[in-house]
Write a protein that holds these residues in place. Structure first.
Motif, PDB file in Angstrom:
ATOM      1  N   ARG A  31       0.841  -1.199   0.000  1.00 58.06           N
ATOM      2  CA  ARG A  31       0.000   0.000   0.000  1.00 58.06           C
ATOM      3  C   ARG A  31       0.875   1.248   0.000  1.00 58.06           C
ATOM      4  O   ARG A  31       2.060   1.189   0.351  1.00 58.06           O
ATOM      5  CB  ARG A  31      -0.903   0.022   1.232  1.00 58.06           C
ATOM      6  N   VAL A  32       0.280   2.371  -0.397  1.00 59.97           N
ATOM      7  CA  VAL A  32       0.948   3.668  -0.305  1.00 59.97           C
ATOM      8  C   VAL A  32       0.652   4.247   1.075  1.00 59.97           C
ATOM      9  O   VAL A  32      -0.501   4.279   1.509  1.00 59.97           O
ATOM     10  CB  VAL A  32       0.463   4.638  -1.401  1.00 59.97           C
ATOM     11  N   VAL A  33       1.689   4.687   1.754  1.00 60.81           N
ATOM     12  CA  VAL A  33       1.571   5.210   3.114  1.00 60.81           C
ATOM     13  C   VAL A  33       2.182   6.599   3.177  1.00 60.81           C
ATOM     14  O   VAL A  33       3.232   6.852   2.567  1.00 60.81           O
ATOM     15  CB  VAL A  33       2.291   4.285   4.121  1.00 60.81           C
ATOM     16  N   THR A  34       1.521   7.498   3.886  1.00 64.68           N
ATOM     17  CA  THR A  34       2.092   8.819   4.153  1.00 64.68           C
ATOM     18  C   THR A  34       2.023   9.089   5.651  1.00 64.68           C
ATOM     19  O   THR A  34       1.367   8.348   6.391  1.00 64.68           O
ATOM     20  CB  THR A  34       1.358   9.911   3.349  1.00 64.68           C
ATOM     21  N   TYR A  35       2.717  10.126   6.074  1.00 64.19           N
ATOM     22  CA  TYR A  35       2.814  10.433   7.506  1.00 64.19           C
ATOM     23  C   TYR A  35       2.455  11.889   7.754  1.00 64.19           C
ATOM     24  O   TYR A  35       2.925  12.789   7.042  1.00 64.19           O
ATOM     25  CB  TYR A  35       4.240  10.161   8.005  1.00 64.19           C
ATOM     26  N   GLN A  36       1.592  12.125   8.740  1.00 62.73           N
ATOM     27  CA  GLN A  36       1.228  13.466   9.188  1.00 62.73           C
ATOM     28  C   GLN A  36       1.884  13.711  10.536  1.00 62.73           C
ATOM     29  O   GLN A  36       1.599  13.013  11.506  1.00 62.73           O
ATOM     30  CB  GLN A  36      -0.293  13.607   9.292  1.00 62.73           C
ATOM     31  N   ASP A  37       2.798  14.686  10.590  1.00 64.02           N
ATOM     32  CA  ASP A  37       3.503  14.975  11.836  1.00 64.02           C
ATOM     33  C   ASP A  37       2.563  15.453  12.930  1.00 64.02           C
ATOM     34  O   ASP A  37       1.629  16.223  12.670  1.00 64.02           O
ATOM     35  CB  ASP A  37       4.545  16.073  11.613  1.00 64.02           C
ATOM     36  N   SER A  38       2.829  15.015  14.135  1.00 65.30           N
ATOM     37  CA  SER A  38       2.264  15.659  15.319  1.00 65.30           C
ATOM     38  C   SER A  38       3.079  16.929  15.538  1.00 65.30           C
ATOM     39  O   SER A  38       4.314  16.868  15.638  1.00 65.30           O
ATOM     40  CB  SER A  38       2.386  14.732  16.530  1.00 65.30           C
TER      41      SER A  38
END
Length: 466
Positions: free
Chosen positions: A326-333
Motif C-alpha cells: 500500500r501507499v503510506v504517508t505520515y502526518q507529523d504531530s
C-alpha cells in the motif's frame, strides 16, 4: 465589551505572568510567518501571526493597548502548534508566551454561566480524575455496543449537534469496557531479550478512548526488549489545562506525575502521544520559581522519550516488518516535531516496512487543525486548515495516513469522513501500524523457516516428514 475593572485585572495579570525578556527576544524578522497556519489561512493577517501576537502581548503589558475582543480573538485563534519555534533565529519560546497570555486572559475575563460550568466540568471535575474518565468512557462504550447509537442516528438526535461534533462521533474508536480499563497491568516483562527498564506514561484519553493503541505500544516495547513499569498514581499530563489558561491545575497535575514516576528506577519514561510528550518535557518551565519542584521536574523531563525514538535505538527498523502492499504517508504531530524534535524516526520506521511505498506529504509538518479542543472551540478555522491538509493527503494517493498523536488521528479521520473517503483511506496511530507490521513480519519469517525445513526433508527423503 470589556469592563474597566476587567481590563485592569487582565493588564495586571499580563505584567505579572508574561516573561518580558522573552517578548523582547522577538526581533520582528518575520521568519515565522510562512510556518504559521492561521497567518496563512487568514490571508496573511499580521494579527494572527506569531510576531503579531507577540506585539499584542507586549502592548498589553506596556499598557499601550487594551484587552479588546479582537486581541482576545487573536490569542485564542492561535493553534499553539509551535511551528514558529524551530524557524526562529532568536529562539523565542512562543509556546511559553502563549500559555502565559492565555492564563492571564482566562483567569480574569468575565465568563458566562454556561462557559464557567463547562470549564469547571472539563478542567476540574473530569480530566484530573482518571477514575471519572474511565466511568465516562465506559458509558461511551455502552452507547457504542448497545442499540443506543443506532437509535440516536435513526431518530436524528446526532443532527442536533454541531457538524464537527456529529462527524467526530462517527470516527471515535471502539472503546473498551469499564472492566477492561480497570484491569491495567502495572509491570510487563520483555518478550525477547532484556535491554532496558522503562516506565510508560499511559495518559488520560490514551488509556481510555485509545486503550488499544496503548496496548499496542507496550507490546512493541516488550518486543524491543523493554521491561515496563506503569505507575498506578499517574494521571493526565495537564497539557489541555496549560494550553487553556488553567495553569494552576496543570501544575498540580505535573506534581502528581513527577511523584508517581520518581519511585520507578527506570532509564526512560515513554510516551506515544506527541502533545503529551511535549508538555511533559516542559515541566521544568511549568514549575519554574518553585524551588522544591523545579529540579525534580527537570530530572523527570530528561527521561521523557517518544516510543518511535526508543524503537529506533533498539534497531526495530532492522527487524522483519511487513504489511499488505500500500501507499503510506505520515502526518507529523506538531508538538512531537516542533518541541520534542522527533522528525526522522517515524519516517525511517515506516520506510523499513516491506510492502510500504512511502510518499512524503507536502507540508506534513503543518498543523492539521486539531490542537487539543481547537476543532471544537475554533471549528471554522480548524476545518479550513483541515481542508488544506486533506488536499495534500489526496495528492499522495495514500491508502494509509499514519500519525503519532490522538488528536491528530481523530482530526485526520474527520477529514477522511468529510471528504467521503472512509471506504478508501484509513488513518492509524503509528504504534498500531508498527505492531501489525511486526506481527505480520514474524509470521512470514516463521512460515519461511517452516517451508525451508520441509523442503530440506523433501530433498533428503523424497517425501515431507514432520
Amino acid at each position: 465589551m470589556t469592563g474597566k475593572k476587567e481590563k485592569e485585572n487582565i493588564q495586571s495579570a499580563m505584567k505579572e505572568r508574561i516573561d518580558y525578556d522573552e517578548l523582547l527576544n522577538c526581533t520582528r524578522c518575520g521568519f515565522c510567518l510562512p510556518s504559521c497556519p492561521t497567518y496563512i489561512e487568514t490571508g496573511k493577517n499580521e494579527v494572527h501571526s506569531p510576531r503579531g501576537r507577540i506585539a499584542l502581548m507586549k502592548g498589553l503589558v506596556d499598557g499601550e493597548i487594551e484587552p479588546s475582543e479582537e486581541v482576545k480573538q487573536s490569542i485564542n485563534m492561535c493553534l499553539g502548534c509551535r511551528a514558529c519555534e524551530p524557524v526562529c533565529p532568536s529562539g523565542v519560546r512562543f509556546g511559553h508566551l502563549l500559555e502565559q497570555a492565555r492564563d492571564a486572559l482566562h483567569q480574569h475575563e468575565k465568563k458566562s454561566v454556561p462557559k464557567k460550568t463547562i470549564r469547571n466540568l472539563v478542567f476540574n471535575q473530569l480530566f484530573p480524575h482518571q477514575n471519572r474518565m474511565i466511568r465516562l468512557t465506559g458509558l461511551l462504550g455502552f452507547y457504542q455496543r448497545s442499540g443506543l447509537r443506532n437509535t440516536a442516528k435513526r431518530l436524528g438526535i446526532m443532527k442536533l449537534l454541531p457538524d464537527t461534533l456529529e462527524m467526530m462521533e462517527k470516527v471515535l474508536p471502539s472503546v473498551p469496557t469499564k472492566r477492561e480499563m480497570q484491569q491495567r497491568p502495572r509491570h510487563l516483562l520483555p518478550i525477547n531479550r532484556s535491554t532496558k527498564k522503562v516506565a510508560f506514561f499511559a495518559g488520560c484519553l490514551m488509556d481510555t478512548v485509545f486503550r488499544q493503541t496503548n496496548e499496542a505500544t507496550t507490546k512493541l516495547l516488550q518486543y524491543a526488549g523493554c521491561e515496563i513499569v506503569i505507575p498506578e498514581t499517574q494521571g493526565c499530563c495537564g497539557a489541555l489545562h496549560g494550553h487553556s489558561g488553567e495553569v494552576n491545575n496543570a501544575k498540580e497535575m505535573a506534581k502528581r506525575n513527577i511523584e508517581a514516576f520518581e519511585a520507578a528506577d527506570v532509564d526512560y519514561i515513554i510516551t506515544n502521544a506527541g502533545g503529551c510528550g511535549a508538555f511533559l518535557v516542559d515541566y521544568g518551565h511549568l514549575l519554574r520559581g518553585e524551588p522544591e519542584w523545579q529540579e525534580r521536574a527537570k530530572a523527570f523531563s530528561r527521561k521523557i522519550k517518544d516510543v518511535t525514538s526508543v524503537l529506533m535505538d533498539a534497531g526495530f527498523d532492522q527487524l522483519p516488518l511487513q504489511v499488505k502492499e500500500r501507499v503510506v504517508t505520515y502526518q507529523d504531530s506538531c508538538h512531537l516535531r516542533n518541541v520534542q524534535r522527533i522528525f526522522m524516526e517515524p519516517r525511517k520506521l515506516l520506510q523499513s516496512i516491506e510492502g510500504v511505498r512511502y510518499v512524503e506529504m507536502k507540508d506534513a509538518g503543518r498543523c492539521c487543525g486539531s490542537a487539543g479542543i481547537y476543532n471544537i472551540t475554533e471549528s471554522e478555522m480548524s476545518m479550513q486548515i483541515l481542508d488544506y491538509k486533506m488536499k495534500q493527503t489526496k495528492q499522495t494517493r495514500a491508502k494509509t495516513v499514519v500519525t503519532a498523536n490522538p488528536g491528530c488521528l481523530l482530526q485526520m479521520k474527520l477529514g477522511i469522513e468529510r471528504e467521503g473517503l472512509f471506504d478508501q483511506v484509513e488513518a492509524v496511530h503509528i504504534a498500531d501500524f508498527l505492531l501489525e507490521a511486526y506481527e505480520n513480519g514474524q509470521k512470514h519469517a516463521e512460515d519461511n523457516e517452516r517451508n525451508s525445513t520441509e523442503e530440506f526433508h523433501v530433498g533428503k527423503t523424497g517425501k515431507i516428514t514432520h
